[in-house]
Scaffold this motif. Sequence first.
Motif, PDB file in Angstrom:
ATOM      1  N   THR A   1      -2.296  -0.382   4.072  1.00  0.00           N
ATOM      2  CA  THR A   1      -3.459  -0.228   3.172  1.00  0.00           C
ATOM      3  C   THR A   1      -4.665   0.236   3.995  1.00  0.00           C
ATOM      4  O   THR A   1      -4.624   0.177   5.219  1.00  0.00           O
ATOM      5  N   PRO A   2      -5.765   0.616   3.343  1.00  0.00           N
ATOM      6  CA  PRO A   2      -7.017   0.796   4.096  1.00  0.00           C
ATOM      7  C   PRO A   2      -7.513  -0.554   4.623  1.00  0.00           C
ATOM      8  O   PRO A   2      -7.097  -1.607   4.128  1.00  0.00           O
TER       9      PRO A   2
ATOM     10  N   VAL B   1       0.640  -1.567  10.429  1.00  0.00           N
ATOM     11  CA  VAL B   1       0.140  -0.296  10.967  1.00  0.00           C
ATOM     12  C   VAL B   1      -1.132   0.120  10.222  1.00  0.00           C
ATOM     13  O   VAL B   1      -1.547   1.275  10.288  1.00  0.00           O
TER      14      VAL B   1
ATOM     15  N   ILE C   1       0.652   7.577   3.198  1.00  0.00           N
ATOM     16  CA  ILE C   1       1.504   7.198   4.335  1.00  0.00           C
ATOM     17  C   ILE C   1       2.615   6.255   3.872  1.00  0.00           C
ATOM     18  O   ILE C   1       3.765   6.380   4.305  1.00  0.00           O
TER      19      ILE C   1
ATOM     20  N   THR D   1      -2.269  -1.306  -8.525  1.00  0.00           N
ATOM     21  CA  THR D   1      -1.751  -0.724  -9.771  1.00  0.00           C
ATOM     22  C   THR D   1      -0.320  -0.221  -9.590  1.00  0.00           C
ATOM     23  O   THR D   1       0.044   0.259  -8.512  1.00  0.00           O
TER      24      THR D   1
ATOM     25  N   THR E   1      -9.621  -5.441   1.616  1.00  0.00           N
ATOM     26  CA  THR E   1      -8.268  -5.853   2.020  1.00  0.00           C
ATOM     27  C   THR E   1      -8.301  -6.912   3.129  1.00  0.00           C
ATOM     28  O   THR E   1      -7.265  -7.216   3.706  1.00  0.00           O
TER      29      THR E   1
ATOM     30  N   GLY F   1       0.825  -1.209   0.000  1.00  0.00           N
ATOM     31  CA  GLY F   1       0.000   0.000   0.000  1.00  0.00           C
ATOM     32  C   GLY F   1       0.858   1.258   0.000  1.00  0.00           C
ATOM     33  O   GLY F   1       1.074   1.884   1.043  1.00  0.00           O
TER      34      GLY F   1
ATOM     35  N   ASP G   1       0.525  -2.643  15.408  1.00  0.00           N
ATOM     36  CA  ASP G   1      -0.129  -1.502  16.056  1.00  0.00           C
ATOM     37  C   ASP G   1      -1.644  -1.696  16.080  1.00  0.00           C
ATOM     38  O   ASP G   1      -2.353  -0.972  16.766  1.00  0.00           O
ATOM     39  N   VAL G   2      -2.127  -2.668  15.287  1.00  0.00           N
ATOM     40  CA  VAL G   2      -3.580  -2.833  15.094  1.00  0.00           C
ATOM     41  C   VAL G   2      -3.943  -4.328  15.141  1.00  0.00           C
ATOM     42  O   VAL G   2      -3.115  -5.173  14.816  1.00  0.00           O
TER      43      VAL G   2
ATOM     44  N   GLY H   1       0.640  -2.907  -4.777  1.00  0.00           N
ATOM     45  CA  GLY H   1      -0.689  -2.299  -4.736  1.00  0.00           C
ATOM     46  C   GLY H   1      -1.415  -2.878  -5.940  1.00  0.00           C
ATOM     47  O   GLY H   1      -0.833  -3.658  -6.702  1.00  0.00           O
TER      48      GLY H   1
ATOM     49  N   SER I   1      -0.947   7.405  15.011  1.00  0.00           N
ATOM     50  CA  SER I   1      -1.161   8.853  14.830  1.00  0.00           C
ATOM     51  C   SER I   1      -1.277   9.563  16.179  1.00  0.00           C
ATOM     52  O   SER I   1      -1.571  10.760  16.227  1.00  0.00           O
TER      53      SER I   1
ATOM     54  N   GLY J   1       0.555   4.388  -0.591  1.00  0.00           N
ATOM     55  CA  GLY J   1      -0.280   5.591  -0.719  1.00  0.00           C
ATOM     56  C   GLY J   1       0.402   6.762  -0.033  1.00  0.00           C
ATOM     57  O   GLY J   1       1.627   6.839   0.014  1.00  0.00           O
TER      58      GLY J   1
HETATM   59  P1  NDP Z   1      -4.095   6.007   0.679  1.00  0.00           P
HETATM   60  O1  NDP Z   1      -5.479   5.844   0.148  1.00  0.00           O
HETATM   61  O2  NDP Z   1      -3.294   7.194   0.310  1.00  0.00           O
HETATM   62  O3  NDP Z   1      -3.223   4.706   0.297  1.00  0.00           O
HETATM   63  C1  NDP Z   1      -3.721   3.414   0.365  1.00  0.00           C
HETATM   64  C2  NDP Z   1      -2.838   2.511  -0.477  1.00  0.00           C
HETATM   65  O4  NDP Z   1      -3.307   1.159  -0.322  1.00  0.00           O
HETATM   66  C3  NDP Z   1      -2.847   2.836  -1.955  1.00  0.00           C
HETATM   67  O5  NDP Z   1      -1.521   2.925  -2.409  1.00  0.00           O
HETATM   68  C4  NDP Z   1      -3.562   1.649  -2.605  1.00  0.00           C
HETATM   69  O6  NDP Z   1      -2.942   1.368  -3.857  1.00  0.00           O
HETATM   70  C5  NDP Z   1      -3.322   0.530  -1.605  1.00  0.00           C
HETATM   71  N1  NDP Z   1      -4.379  -0.477  -1.627  1.00  0.00           N
HETATM   72  C6  NDP Z   1      -5.704  -0.275  -1.490  1.00  0.00           C
HETATM   73  N2  NDP Z   1      -6.362  -1.444  -1.599  1.00  0.00           N
HETATM   74  C7  NDP Z   1      -5.421  -2.396  -1.818  1.00  0.00           C
HETATM   75  C8  NDP Z   1      -5.472  -3.804  -2.018  1.00  0.00           C
HETATM   76  N3  NDP Z   1      -6.637  -4.475  -2.026  1.00  0.00           N
HETATM   77  N4  NDP Z   1      -4.313  -4.467  -2.205  1.00  0.00           N
HETATM   78  C9  NDP Z   1      -3.133  -3.805  -2.199  1.00  0.00           C
HETATM   79  N5  NDP Z   1      -3.016  -2.472  -2.010  1.00  0.00           N
HETATM   80  C10 NDP Z   1      -4.162  -1.784  -1.821  1.00  0.00           C
HETATM   81  O7  NDP Z   1      -4.251   5.886   2.270  1.00  0.00           O
HETATM   82  P2  NDP Z   1      -3.288   6.456   3.408  1.00  0.00           P
HETATM   83  O8  NDP Z   1      -1.881   6.146   3.057  1.00  0.00           O
HETATM   84  O9  NDP Z   1      -3.658   7.847   3.731  1.00  0.00           O
HETATM   85  O10 NDP Z   1      -3.771   5.532   4.641  1.00  0.00           O
HETATM   86  C11 NDP Z   1      -3.706   4.126   4.538  1.00  0.00           C
HETATM   87  C12 NDP Z   1      -4.375   3.440   5.710  1.00  0.00           C
HETATM   88  O11 NDP Z   1      -3.518   3.457   6.847  1.00  0.00           O
HETATM   89  C13 NDP Z   1      -5.671   4.054   6.231  1.00  0.00           C
HETATM   90  O12 NDP Z   1      -6.778   3.737   5.427  1.00  0.00           O
HETATM   91  C14 NDP Z   1      -5.768   3.435   7.632  1.00  0.00           C
HETATM   92  O13 NDP Z   1      -6.470   2.217   7.572  1.00  0.00           O
HETATM   93  C15 NDP Z   1      -4.304   3.161   7.997  1.00  0.00           C
HETATM   94  N6  NDP Z   1      -3.878   4.032   9.088  1.00  0.00           N
HETATM   95  C16 NDP Z   1      -3.578   3.490  10.310  1.00  0.00           C
HETATM   96  C17 NDP Z   1      -3.201   4.304  11.361  1.00  0.00           C
HETATM   97  C18 NDP Z   1      -2.885   3.737  12.696  1.00  0.00           C
HETATM   98  O14 NDP Z   1      -3.125   4.416  13.700  1.00  0.00           O
HETATM   99  N7  NDP Z   1      -2.322   2.540  12.804  1.00  0.00           N
HETATM  100  C19 NDP Z   1      -3.131   5.768  11.221  1.00  0.00           C
HETATM  101  C20 NDP Z   1      -3.411   6.225   9.882  1.00  0.00           C
HETATM  102  C21 NDP Z   1      -3.783   5.378   8.877  1.00  0.00           C
HETATM  103  P3  NDP Z   1      -3.787   0.791  -5.118  1.00  0.00           P
HETATM  104  O15 NDP Z   1      -5.010   1.651  -5.216  1.00  0.00           O
HETATM  105  O16 NDP Z   1      -2.838   0.879  -6.258  1.00  0.00           O
HETATM  106  O17 NDP Z   1      -4.108  -0.633  -4.739  1.00  0.00           O
END
Ligand code: NDP
Length: 323
Positions: A204-205, A231, A156, A177, A210, A152, A257-258, A175, A283, A154
């Motif tokens: 990832t989310p 995380v 972060i 893509t 996921t 992931g 962390d989760v 990811g 965070s 993205g």
């Molecule tokens: P973004 O949306 O910017 O990035 C998410 C990334 O995950 C993208 O690069 C996406 O790439 C990838 N992704 C999504 N679905 C899939 C999949 N099925 N397989 C592989 N890769 C996947 O989000 P952020 O970076 O802003 O945040 C990410 C997550 O971090 C948050 O949604 C949250 O769940 C978690 N988080 C946890 C925290 C904590 O306290 N532990 C604090 C903050 C965030 P692509 O679309 O190319 O697949």
Amino acid sequence: MSNTDILMTAPMMPVVVDALDKAFTLHRLWEHEDRERFLSEIGPRIRGVATSTLFGRMDATLFEPLPNLEIVSSFGVGYDNVDVAEAAKRNVIVTNTPDVLNDEVADLTLGLLLATLRKIPQADRYLREGRWLKAPFPLSPTLRERKVGIVGLGRIGKAIAKRLEGFDVSIAYHGRTQQEGVTYTYHPTLTGMAEACDVLIVITPGGAGTRHLINADVLKALGPNGVLINVARGSVVDEQALIEALKSGTILTAGLDVYEDEPRVPQELIDLEHVVLLPHIASGSVHTRNAMGQLVADNLIAWFNGKGPLTPVSETPYPGSKS
Ligand code: NDP
């Protein structure tokens, strides 16, 4: 205070409560013992909701008594606490708190990675228990010469990669893509990346898309020198498969962390001395949580001032909502 009625689903930080109290008529759901009665009386007046990934889910049953709801402002960049499909169906916009937490979460991730490899919490316990007086702390594994795969890449994930560059390790990502202009090695399959790397950092989310992305096969591919850092969300890792992999030596160790059923953490994980466990704090600094809280309030204030939402999520794009 304006006549616009806002519902807060669970207690939130003073920065959010004070800003919303000042700008709107704020209703606190948790203060009402007879929740059904309160919602049937006040629900039709509610136009905005403030909620949080940490407490108070915003599921379909809470949309039902709020027929005039326009916006849900959620605390946290992840928003798997909000039923976004239900929101989209009702033309309700959902906002989250992206970007303001990237650096904090990335810093913590590097801290967790180093703590896990160099056994920092274990070394602290060792000293406090007086064991250093009898023998030096045993040598630890290392980050040196490791290949790190980010699941992931993205907002972060990129902040984590930027920090990893300073540690002189090789960096890859997976990811759905491949990203233009990114020079890190792309792996179209997660198992392929796990085979090629010996650290996986999951960011990832959460949610259905996921769920259990990290399963027994991925852990097997990561191998006996492998380290898993999660995380993202507990749901992304098959926790039972992880426990088995840690117990059997299928992977070396993990830093988490989760968890799947927070704040309940399986005793089997707690009993594993070589694993580092944090209580969902990525965070969690005063600075960053205040910035996130301010963004929760600012989204509602911008919306009711007719300026549109500041950070709508992709499932409820703007324009396309009620106002
Ligand atoms: P973004 O949306 O910017 O990035 C998410 C990334 O995950 C993208 O690069 C996406 O790439 C990838 N992704 C999504 N679905 C899939 C999949 N099925 N397989 C592989 N890769 C996947 O989000 P952020 O970076 O802003 O945040 C990410 C997550 O971090 C948050 O949604 C949250 O769940 C978690 N988080 C946890 C925290 C904590 O306290 N532990 C604090 C903050 C965030 P692509 O679309 O190319 O697949």
